[in-house]
Design an enzyme around this catalytic site. Structure first.
Site, PDB file in Angstrom:
ATOM      1  CB  SER A   1       0.981  -7.540  -7.978  1.00 21.67           C
ATOM      2  OG  SER A   1       2.007  -6.583  -8.069  1.00 21.67           O
TER       3      SER A   1
HETATM    4  N1  LIG Z   1       7.793  -0.211  -3.671  1.00 20.13           N
HETATM    5  C1  LIG Z   1       7.403  -1.353  -4.460  1.00 20.13           C
HETATM    6  C2  LIG Z   1       6.176  -1.945  -3.784  1.00 20.13           C
HETATM    7  C3  LIG Z   1       5.801  -3.291  -4.370  1.00 20.13           C
HETATM    8  C4  LIG Z   1       4.796  -3.984  -3.487  1.00 20.13           C
HETATM    9  O1  LIG Z   1       4.393  -3.485  -2.423  1.00 20.13           O
HETATM   10  N2  LIG Z   1       4.401  -5.167  -3.917  1.00 20.13           N
HETATM   11  C5  LIG Z   1       3.496  -5.979  -3.135  1.00 20.13           C
HETATM   12  C6  LIG Z   1       2.545  -6.729  -4.056  1.00 20.13           C
HETATM   13  S1  LIG Z   1       1.554  -5.608  -5.008  1.00 20.13           S
HETATM   14  C7  LIG Z   1       4.326  -6.984  -2.377  1.00 20.13           C
HETATM   15  O2  LIG Z   1       4.998  -7.801  -2.954  1.00 20.13           O
HETATM   16  N3  LIG Z   1       4.318  -6.882  -1.053  1.00 20.13           N
HETATM   17  C8  LIG Z   1       5.070  -7.800  -0.235  1.00 20.13           C
HETATM   18  C9  LIG Z   1       6.128  -7.119   0.579  1.00 20.13           C
HETATM   19  O3  LIG Z   1       6.285  -5.892   0.447  1.00 20.13           O
HETATM   20  O4  LIG Z   1       6.783  -7.811   1.347  1.00 20.13           O
HETATM   21  C10 LIG Z   1       7.115  -0.923  -5.893  1.00 20.13           C
HETATM   22  O5  LIG Z   1       7.088   0.285  -6.185  1.00 20.13           O
HETATM   23  O6  LIG Z   1       6.960  -1.791  -6.764  1.00 20.13           O
END
Ligand SMILES: N[C@@H](CCC(=O)N[C@@H](CS)C(=O)NCC(=O)O)C(=O)O
Length: 194
Positions: free
Chosen positions: A13
């Site tokens: 991630s």
């Molecule tokens: N806005 C968040 C985005 C984090 C994100 O999109 N993480 C992904 C994995 S890299 C995730 O867990 N997606 C699942 C979801 O959004 O439900 C950040 O800046 O950290």
């Protein structure tokens, strides 16, 4: 008294990588402890029935979003042209090294190798070197990381995280409160100040 941040992450991630780049600063500022919680993003997504890969439009947006944050933080970021990198064994080593002094250094090296240098961590030779540099017994940990008891432990950690409300990575828990996303670190900071 030092507070504890539970940091839920997966090496695959890129947002977890960005979060990790900011944690050292927080540790120094607030003298808090980090409880490392390596989790499999794939298992977590299956647990919330969100197994579909992100739409092409979202993927395109995410690249820009990640680059913007890396620029803001002043940290290197190399995004792969193809799909997400593989880091299954690295993740299991991070889990198997719970309680070992070199765990934090190993986690740091894997994040840096993958996302700062854009290099793979699939090879057992690379993993052994990263373990050795962290003062960990690479051969023993690789053996343990590829065993069925670590698979079972990872599955158990996923169930536990879901019970704690974790639905995406990176996530943080401070004083029982959950925060999702490296873009929510200002709230984590506030929770540390309370
Ligand atoms: N806005 C968040 C985005 C984090 C994100 O999109 N993480 C992904 C994995 S890299 C995730 O867990 N997606 C699942 C979801 O959004 O439900 C950040 O800046 O950290």
């Amino acid at each position: 008294m030092a507070k504890r941040i539970e940091f839920f992450f997966d090496f695959v991630s890129p947002y977890s990588y960005l979060a990790w780049t900011q944690l050292e600063g927080l540790t120094e500022e607030y003298d808090e402890e980090i409880a490392w919680r390596p989790l499999s993003l794939r298992q977590l997504m299956a647990g919330i029935e969100n197994a579909a890969p992100p739409h092409e439009l979202k993927r395109r947006y995410m690249r820009r979003d990640l680059e913007r944050f890396a620029e803001r933080y002043g940290v290197p970021l190399t995004l792969p042209e193809g799909g997400a990198p593989r880091a299954d064994v690295a993740l299991r080593i991070a889990l198997a090294s719970d309680g070992h002094a070199g765990q934090e250094t190993f986690i740091a090296s894997v994040f840096r190798t993958l996302w700062a240098h854009g290099e793979g961590v699939e090879s057992l030779g690379v993993l052994r070197t990263l373990c050795d540099r962290a003062g960990l017994d690479g051969d023993r940990l690789i053996e343990r990381a590829t065993s069925s008891d670590i698979d079972a432990l990872l599955a158990q950690r996923t169930r536990q995280a879901l019970e704690q409300g974790v639905f995406g990575l990176p996530s943080f828990i401070v004083d029982g409160e959950l925060f999702f996303g490296q873009d929510r670190l200002s709230f984590v900071r506030e929770a540390l100040e309370r």
